[in-house]
Motif scaffolding. Structure first.
Motif, PDB file in Angstrom:
ATOM      1  N   MET A   1       0.768  -1.324  -0.056  1.00  0.00           N
ATOM      2  CA  MET A   1      -0.058  -0.168   0.010  1.00  0.00           C
ATOM      3  C   MET A   1       0.946   1.317  -0.242  1.00  0.00           C
ATOM      4  N   THR A   2       0.656   2.086  -0.830  1.00  0.00           N
ATOM      5  CA  THR A   2       1.504   3.400  -1.090  1.00  0.00           C
ATOM      6  C   THR A   2       1.083   4.363  -0.047  1.00  0.00           C
ATOM      7  N   ARG A   3       1.916   4.859   0.828  1.00  0.00           N
ATOM      8  CA  ARG A   3       1.424   6.008   1.812  1.00  0.00           C
ATOM      9  C   ARG A   3       1.810   7.348   0.816  1.00  0.00           C
ATOM     10  N   LEU A   4       0.498   8.066   1.170  1.00  0.00           N
ATOM     11  CA  LEU A   4       0.391   9.167   0.556  1.00  0.00           C
ATOM     12  C   LEU A   4       1.455  10.166   1.002  1.00  0.00           C
ATOM     13  N   VAL A  57     -13.790  12.974  11.230  1.00  0.00           N
ATOM     14  CA  VAL A  57     -12.533  12.458  10.621  1.00  0.00           C
ATOM     15  C   VAL A  57     -11.414  12.635  11.892  1.00  0.00           C
ATOM     16  N   ILE A  58     -10.483  11.751  12.026  1.00  0.00           N
ATOM     17  CA  ILE A  58      -9.878  11.764  13.257  1.00  0.00           C
ATOM     18  C   ILE A  58      -8.361  11.479  12.896  1.00  0.00           C
ATOM     19  N   PRO A  59      -7.590  12.412  13.109  1.00  0.00           N
ATOM     20  CA  PRO A  59      -6.111  12.433  12.917  1.00  0.00           C
ATOM     21  C   PRO A  59      -5.653  11.385  13.668  1.00  0.00           C
ATOM     22  N   ILE A  60      -4.804  10.473  13.152  1.00  0.00           N
ATOM     23  CA  ILE A  60      -3.937   9.395  13.964  1.00  0.00           C
ATOM     24  C   ILE A  60      -2.384   9.492  13.948  1.00  0.00           C
ATOM     25  N   THR A  61      -1.959   9.695  15.062  1.00  0.00           N
ATOM     26  CA  THR A  61      -0.602   9.983  14.886  1.00  0.00           C
ATOM     27  C   THR A  61       0.404   8.685  15.219  1.00  0.00           C
ATOM     28  N   GLN A  64       4.291   6.219  11.214  1.00  0.00           N
ATOM     29  CA  GLN A  64       4.677   7.261  10.650  1.00  0.00           C
ATOM     30  C   GLN A  64       4.083   8.644  10.924  1.00  0.00           C
ATOM     31  N   GLY A  65       2.929   8.468  11.516  1.00  0.00           N
ATOM     32  CA  GLY A  65       2.194   9.867  12.118  1.00  0.00           C
ATOM     33  C   GLY A  65       1.353  10.494  11.019  1.00  0.00           C
ATOM     34  N   ILE A  66       0.966  11.607  11.352  1.00  0.00           N
ATOM     35  CA  ILE A  66       0.099  12.382  10.461  1.00  0.00           C
ATOM     36  C   ILE A  66       0.669  13.046   8.993  1.00  0.00           C
ATOM     37  N   ILE A  67      -0.235  12.780   8.220  1.00  0.00           N
ATOM     38  CA  ILE A  67       0.257  13.209   6.893  1.00  0.00           C
ATOM     39  C   ILE A  67      -0.603  14.618   6.602  1.00  0.00           C
ATOM     40  N   GLY A  68       0.209  15.409   6.280  1.00  0.00           N
ATOM     41  CA  GLY A  68      -0.481  16.976   5.952  1.00  0.00           C
ATOM     42  C   GLY A  68      -1.735  17.090   5.015  1.00  0.00           C
ATOM     43  N   ASN A  69      -2.743  17.746   5.347  1.00  0.00           N
ATOM     44  CA  ASN A  69      -3.763  17.543   4.188  1.00  0.00           C
ATOM     45  C   ASN A  69      -4.711  16.196   4.149  1.00  0.00           C
ATOM     46  N   PHE A  70      -4.258  15.314   4.959  1.00  0.00           N
ATOM     47  CA  PHE A  70      -4.998  14.073   4.737  1.00  0.00           C
ATOM     48  C   PHE A  70      -6.293  13.949   5.427  1.00  0.00           C
ATOM     49  N   SER A  71      -6.448  14.421   6.657  1.00  0.00           N
ATOM     50  CA  SER A  71      -7.672  14.705   7.329  1.00  0.00           C
ATOM     51  C   SER A  71      -8.535  15.674   6.783  1.00  0.00           C
ATOM     52  N   ALA A 110      -7.305   6.626   9.797  1.00  0.00           N
ATOM     53  CA  ALA A 110      -6.217   5.827   8.995  1.00  0.00           C
ATOM     54  C   ALA A 110      -4.831   5.892   9.865  1.00  0.00           C
ATOM     55  N   ASP A 111      -4.275   4.408  10.019  1.00  0.00           N
ATOM     56  CA  ASP A 111      -2.941   4.304  10.572  1.00  0.00           C
ATOM     57  C   ASP A 111      -2.280   3.931   9.258  1.00  0.00           C
ATOM     58  N   ASP A 112      -0.977   3.462   9.702  1.00  0.00           N
ATOM     59  CA  ASP A 112       0.047   2.871   8.359  1.00  0.00           C
ATOM     60  C   ASP A 112      -0.708   1.930   7.643  1.00  0.00           C
ATOM     61  N   GLN A 114      -4.026   0.634   7.850  1.00  0.00           N
ATOM     62  CA  GLN A 114      -5.423   0.671   7.414  1.00  0.00           C
ATOM     63  C   GLN A 114      -6.079   1.794   7.353  1.00  0.00           C
ATOM     64  N   PHE A 115      -6.882   2.108   6.559  1.00  0.00           N
ATOM     65  CA  PHE A 115      -7.849   3.408   6.511  1.00  0.00           C
ATOM     66  C   PHE A 115      -9.261   2.951   6.452  1.00  0.00           C
ATOM     67  N   ILE A 116     -10.061   3.459   7.768  1.00  0.00           N
ATOM     68  CA  ILE A 116     -11.500   2.713   7.798  1.00  0.00           C
ATOM     69  C   ILE A 116     -12.639   3.700   7.996  1.00  0.00           C
ATOM     70  N   PRO A 254      -5.921  10.116  -5.772  1.00  0.00           N
ATOM     71  CA  PRO A 254      -4.995   9.571  -4.737  1.00  0.00           C
ATOM     72  C   PRO A 254      -6.290   9.377  -3.641  1.00  0.00           C
ATOM     73  N   LEU A 255      -7.355   9.512  -3.627  1.00  0.00           N
ATOM     74  CA  LEU A 255      -8.167   9.366  -2.470  1.00  0.00           C
ATOM     75  C   LEU A 255      -9.580   9.645  -2.875  1.00  0.00           C
ATOM     76  N   GLN A 256     -10.192  10.567  -3.594  1.00  0.00           N
ATOM     77  CA  GLN A 256     -11.601  10.888  -3.746  1.00  0.00           C
ATOM     78  C   GLN A 256     -12.505   9.840  -3.989  1.00  0.00           C
TER      79      GLN A 256
HETATM   80  O1  2YC Z   1      -2.967  11.578   8.952  1.00  0.00           O
HETATM   81  C1  2YC Z   1      -3.333  10.741   9.526  1.00  0.00           C
HETATM   82  O2  2YC Z   1      -4.062  10.513  10.293  1.00  0.00           O
HETATM   83  C2  2YC Z   1      -2.215   9.645   8.951  1.00  0.00           C
HETATM   84  N1  2YC Z   1      -2.159   8.544  10.078  1.00  0.00           N
HETATM   85  C3  2YC Z   1      -2.590   8.871   7.785  1.00  0.00           C
HETATM   86  C4  2YC Z   1      -1.935   7.765   7.316  1.00  0.00           C
HETATM   87  C5  2YC Z   1      -2.569   7.189   6.055  1.00  0.00           C
HETATM   88  C6  2YC Z   1      -1.739   5.874   5.476  1.00  0.00           C
HETATM   89  N2  2YC Z   1      -2.312   5.608   4.392  1.00  0.00           N
HETATM   90  C7  2YC Z   1      -2.153   6.066   2.887  1.00  0.00           C
HETATM   91  O3  2YC Z   1      -1.307   6.942   2.729  1.00  0.00           O
HETATM   92  C8  2YC Z   1      -3.051   5.323   1.966  1.00  0.00           C
HETATM   93  C9  2YC Z   1      -4.266   5.332   2.222  1.00  0.00           C
HETATM   94  C10 2YC Z   1      -5.296   6.592   2.090  1.00  0.00           C
HETATM   95  C11 2YC Z   1      -4.848   4.008   1.349  1.00  0.00           C
HETATM   96  C12 2YC Z   1      -3.651   3.533   0.968  1.00  0.00           C
HETATM   97  N3  2YC Z   1      -2.589   4.330   1.531  1.00  0.00           N
END
Ligand code: 2YC
Length: 270
Positions: A1-4, A57-61, A64-71, A110-112, A114-116, A254-256
């Motif tokens: 799974m590619t980390r965004l 939508v809950i940021p998860i640390t 590898q931690g939070i990805i900017g712009n993800f939440s 989402a953690d590293d 799974q994204f649920i 990438p996500l929509q």
């Molecule tokens: O910002 C946060 O809450 C981070 N914990 C989010 C980590 C997402 C890691 N997964 C990905 O980058 C993507 C997923 C969106 C689906 C596959 N890889």
């Protein structure tokens, strides 16, 4: 799974309206319609659900931690689809508590690994990999006017690719799969054909799903001009010149589509 990356997601919240317009141009269906088809619900029930649910939508640390712009991106897509959504001020466990205190009935996190999406009322968990696979397969089907008896190549037999295959088989498509790891494909036979050479396969098929992290394997040399591509894979498997030449025949984000389909699957009552 590619980390965004933060860069992958930059500006998507402001561009969602234009993105949806482009989707309609390519496959004749909106983001909501694609998600409803992939999530096996009617747009009427999708519209009804948005009056009933609030989404946290809950940021998860962790990891590898939070990805900017993800939440923020996830929230903006859900808002755009008509649901009320918020990003919690707290993260992790406190974020879950905050979301429930703020009356969220659906939570996205989402953690590293799974994204649920969790429907707290229905006690239902939806996985982004399944939703993304179904969403991009449904989009290709809409673009093709149905895929029954059509030959479709799926590149990548990971979580997303496998759910693409399941959706396509259920629609009656004739599915071929390429993956560098033959063990990943073994569980899919005998329902699919195995392709051994990626470039030859790209030339052979007019419908392709790129569910791989492979870059630059679809080029102006091996793609037939009539080929249609649905590409959940990150990064995109087309070379830049092929992507430009296939403008209007490639569905990619990438996500929509994954988030919209998670929402549809999460509110599906069956
Ligand atoms: O910002 C946060 O809450 C981070 N914990 C989010 C980590 C997402 C890691 N997964 C990905 O980058 C993507 C997923 C969106 C689906 C596959 N890889």
């Amino acid at each position: 799974m590619t980390r965004l990356t933060e860069g992958d997601l930059k500006g998507l919240d402001n561009q969602i309206r234009d993105y949806d317009k482009n989707l309609k141009k390519i496959c004749g269906a909106s983001l909501m319609e694609i998600a409803a088809l992939a999530g096996d619900i009617t747009t009427a029930s999708f519209n009804e659900a948005m009056t009933k649910h609030t989404v946290g939508v809950i940021p998860i640390t962790s990891g590898q931690g939070i990805i900017g712009n993800f939440s923020q991106s996830v929230k903006s897509f859900i808002d755009y689809l008509g649901f009320h959504a918020f990003v919690t001020n707290s993260h992790d466990v406190s974020g879950i508590a905050e979301a429930i205190a703020r009356k969220a009935s659906l939570i996205f996190m989402a953690d590293d690994n799974q994204f649920i999406a969790v429907n707290l009322n229905a006690k239902k968990v939806v996985d982004n990999g399944e939703a993304t696979g179904r969403g991009f397969a449904a989009a290709l089907s809409l673009l093709a006017g149905g895929l029954k008896n059509r030959q479709v190549l799926v590149v990548g037999a990971g979580r997303v690719g496998t759910h693409c295959v399941n959706y396509l088989l259920a629609e009656g498509a004739r599915v071929a799969v390429f993956d560098i790891d033959k063990n990943k494909i073994s569980s899919l036979v005998p329902n699919i054909t195995i392709e051994d050479n990626l470039s030859d396969a790209v030339s052979k098929y007019r419908y392709i799903i790129d569910a791989s992290p492979e870059q630059g394997f679809m080029t102006l040399d091996n793609l037939h001009p009539e080929t249609r591509i649905s590409a959940p894979g990150m990064p995109l498997g087309l070379t830049a010149d092929a992507f430009a030449a296939f403008e209007g025949k490639v569905i990619h984000d990438p996500l929509q589509i994954g988030v919209a389909t998670m929402l549809a699957m999460a509110v599906n009552k069956s």
